[in-house]
Design an enzyme around this catalytic site. Structure first.
Site, mmCIF file in Angstrom:
data_model
loop_
_atom_site.group_PDB
_atom_site.id
_atom_site.type_symbol
_atom_site.label_atom_id
_atom_site.label_comp_id
_atom_site.label_asym_id
_atom_site.label_seq_id
_atom_site.Cartn_x
_atom_site.Cartn_y
_atom_site.Cartn_z
ATOM 1 N N LEU A 67 0.814 -1.246 0.147
ATOM 2 C CA LEU A 67 0.011 -0.031 0.100
ATOM 3 C C LEU A 67 0.894 1.324 -0.009
ATOM 4 C CD1 LEU A 67 -2.579 -0.620 2.742
ATOM 5 C CD2 LEU A 67 -2.912 -0.923 0.314
ATOM 6 N N ASP A 68 0.262 2.350 -0.717
ATOM 7 C CA ASP A 68 1.152 3.637 -0.436
ATOM 8 C C ASP A 68 1.649 3.865 0.950
ATOM 9 O OD1 ASP A 68 1.085 3.816 -3.357
ATOM 10 O OD2 ASP A 68 -0.552 4.908 -3.298
ATOM 11 N N MET A 69 2.472 4.673 1.242
ATOM 12 C CA MET A 69 2.696 4.880 2.644
ATOM 13 C C MET A 69 1.724 5.811 3.136
ATOM 14 S SD MET A 69 5.690 7.856 3.877
ATOM 15 C CE MET A 69 4.959 9.157 3.348
ATOM 16 N N ARG A 168 -5.777 6.903 -6.907
ATOM 17 C CA ARG A 168 -5.915 8.336 -6.447
ATOM 18 C C ARG A 168 -5.662 9.227 -7.904
ATOM 19 N NH1 ARG A 168 -0.457 8.025 -2.666
ATOM 20 N NH2 ARG A 168 -0.713 10.344 -2.802
#
Length: 224
Positions: A67-69, A168
């Site tokens: 997952l993205d930070m 996103r």
């Protein structure tokens, strides 16, 4: 400063046993907090991550996906090589079902839909991704509005593909960026919240050994 030039804010984390929602000898399911890298980044200041924190308690753990930070939520990790192989194959063959919750800016004209815009890395502005109908890879997202507010809405996102930054960028292209997105949101949407309002809400897969269907849900830590 333009939103896309916002510096990455790294936070300190200590391992919290409550992150672990399920554990057996073959796999872990965890709820990753927002602001924590999934795997080490480049540079000595980016070595603290979910993998390094789990290593202290589960030294055999192996990352299967990321997952993205700034994205919080569910991740499945393997505890041995065979489980890693089986789970990775399920991701590769798109046999894993995932949904995300997000809070987005504005007021959509429809309550549900699909976004099928192809994507690729924007090499001159990495890590940004871009829409490219000639060279981009296929990317498909289904979305459904769950709750409307005056200037924002809660949405359920179902990615069929798993491109980097897919949700996103797709929401930005729909005209409703995710609040708190320091890469794709306009300044107003970025400043509405202190974190990226994107959460991996549900995860379904087959157990790598028994083959039984496993389903997990985890609510976000924000109030919408």
């Amino acid at each position: 400063m333009h939103p896309q030039n916002q510096p990455i804010q790294l936070r300190h984390f200590d391992f919290d046993p409550q992150w672990v929602l399920y554990a057996d000898e073959h796999l872990l399911v965890v709820n990753k907090p927002s602001g924590l890298l999934s795997v080490p980044g480049r540079g000595a200041d980016k070595q603290l991550c979910l993998q390094s924190l789990l290593d202290e308690h589960y030294p055999q753990v192996r990352i299967v996906h990321r997952l993205d930070m700034d994205t919080s939520g569910l991740m499945v990790l393997a505890m041995n090589a065979e489980a890693h192989r089986q789970l990775s194959r399920q991701f590769q063959d798109r046999q894993i079902s995932k949904t995300y919750l997000a809070v987005c800016s504005g007021k959509p004209s429809q309550l549900q839909g699909r976004i099928g815009l192809p994507m690729r890395c924007d090499w001159e502005r990495r890590p940004l991704q871009m829409i490219d109908f000639r060279f981009g890879k296929s990317a498909l997202t289904y979305w459904q509005v769950l709750h409307m507010h005056r200037d924002r809405f809660l949405i359920l996102l179902t990615p069929i593909t798993g491109r980097s930054h897919q949700l996103r960028l797709h929401m930005k292209m729909l005209g409703h960026p995710i609040l708190g997105d320091n890469l794709y949101a306009d300044r107003h949407s970025l400043q509405q919240t202190e974190r990226l309002m994107l959460h991996a809400h549900s995860l379904s897969f087959r157990h790598p050994v028994s083959g039984s269907l496993m389903h997990f849900q985890c609510p976000p830590d924000w109030e919408h």
